[in-house]
Enzyme design. Structure first.
Site, short mmCIF file in Angstrom:
data_model
loop_
_atom_site.label_atom_id
_atom_site.label_comp_id
_atom_site.label_asym_id
_atom_site.label_seq_id
_atom_site.Cartn_x
_atom_site.Cartn_y
_atom_site.Cartn_z
N LYS A 83 23.56 -49.43 60.34
CA LYS A 83 24.61 -49.51 59.32
C LYS A 83 25.40 -48.20 59.35
O LYS A 83 24.85 -47.10 59.19
CB LYS A 83 23.93 -49.69 57.95
CG LYS A 83 24.70 -50.51 56.97
CD LYS A 83 23.83 -50.80 55.75
CE LYS A 83 24.55 -51.59 54.71
NZ LYS A 83 23.73 -51.73 53.49
O1 G3P Z 1 23.74 -52.96 50.48
C1 G3P Z 1 24.87 -52.50 49.86
C2 G3P Z 1 25.34 -53.20 48.63
O2 G3P Z 1 24.90 -54.50 48.55
C3 G3P Z 1 25.23 -52.37 47.39
O3 G3P Z 1 25.26 -53.11 46.19
O4 G3P Z 1 24.94 -53.33 43.74
O5 G3P Z 1 24.78 -51.05 44.81
O6 G3P Z 1 26.95 -52.20 44.60
P1 G3P Z 1 25.50 -52.37 44.76
#
Ligand code: G3P
Length: 214
Positions: A83
């Protein structure tokens, strides 16, 4: 549509895996920080449990550091996807890793132009963060619609991995748009299967069955 779980927690991954709907895993440094074991040890364990792609994020912001970390992460298991943050240095790393047949997931995507560039560089997956856009009063799902249209115009092979999903509506809307993958926390996976009318109906069926046995 493929379902990925967005966590570094092995128990949650095993729970989703046992439901029979899990196609892959996404992790990031913030999710890894919630666990007690070191990130790379956790990744090795996750790769033993899940056959599908497991995204592992670099923390370097320079090309050389990203390449070093990318190579180290890719050695953990065959199903690791590196990533990479969507910045100029990241584009260079995505291009080189692609030429080495190492899969990449372009993360922290918030605009159609970023999505266009990572596809040109050869990213295997693009991760637009829709929940974080919604958080700042911008329709995250409109970004998904635009990226899908752009990728269809040019037949890019990059898969649409909808990230930062916060609720079941995000998943349904992404499916209606034809997104390839949604990654979400276990809580959202569990919400997707629940409906109060199912619970009420089931309770009644069981009660009626018991009555019929008397
Ligand atoms: O994996 C990255 C992403 O899904 C992050 O989600 O909830 O931290 O905005 P969030």
């Amino acid at each position: 549509m493929k379902f990925f779980i967005d966590t570094a927690n092995l128990d949650q991954i095993k729970t989703a895996e046992s439901m029979g709907i899990l196609d892959g895993v996404t992790t990031n440094p913030s999710l890894a920080a919630r666990e007690s074991a070191p990130y790379r040890e956790i990744l090795a364990e996750i790769c033993k449990v899940v056959n599908g792609p497991v995204s592992a994020e670099v923390i370097s912001t320079e090309y050389d550091g990203m390449m070093k970390e990318g190579h180290e992460l890719a050695k953990i298991a065959d199903n690791i996807v590196v990533k990479i943050p969507t910045i100029a240095e990241g584009l260079k790393a995505i291009k080189t890793l692609h030429s080495e047949n190492i899969k990449t997931n372009a993360t922290l995507v918030f605009s159609p132009s970023q999505a266009l560039l990572v596809a040109k560089a050869g990213a295997s997956y693009v991760s637009p963060f829709i929940g974080r856009l919604d958080d700042v009063s911008t329709h995250g799902m409109e970004l998904i619609e635009k990226i899908i249209a752009i990728y269809q115009n040019y037949q890019f092979a990059t898969e649409m991995l909808v990230a930062s999903i916060r609720n079941p509506i995000h998943v349904v809307d992404a499916a209606l748009l034809g997104a390839d993958i949604c990654t979400m926390p276990l809580s959202v996976i569990e919400m997707l299967v629940k409906h109060p009318l199912t619970d009420i109906g089931l309770e009644k069926f069981i009660a009626d069955y018991k009555k019929a046995q008397k």
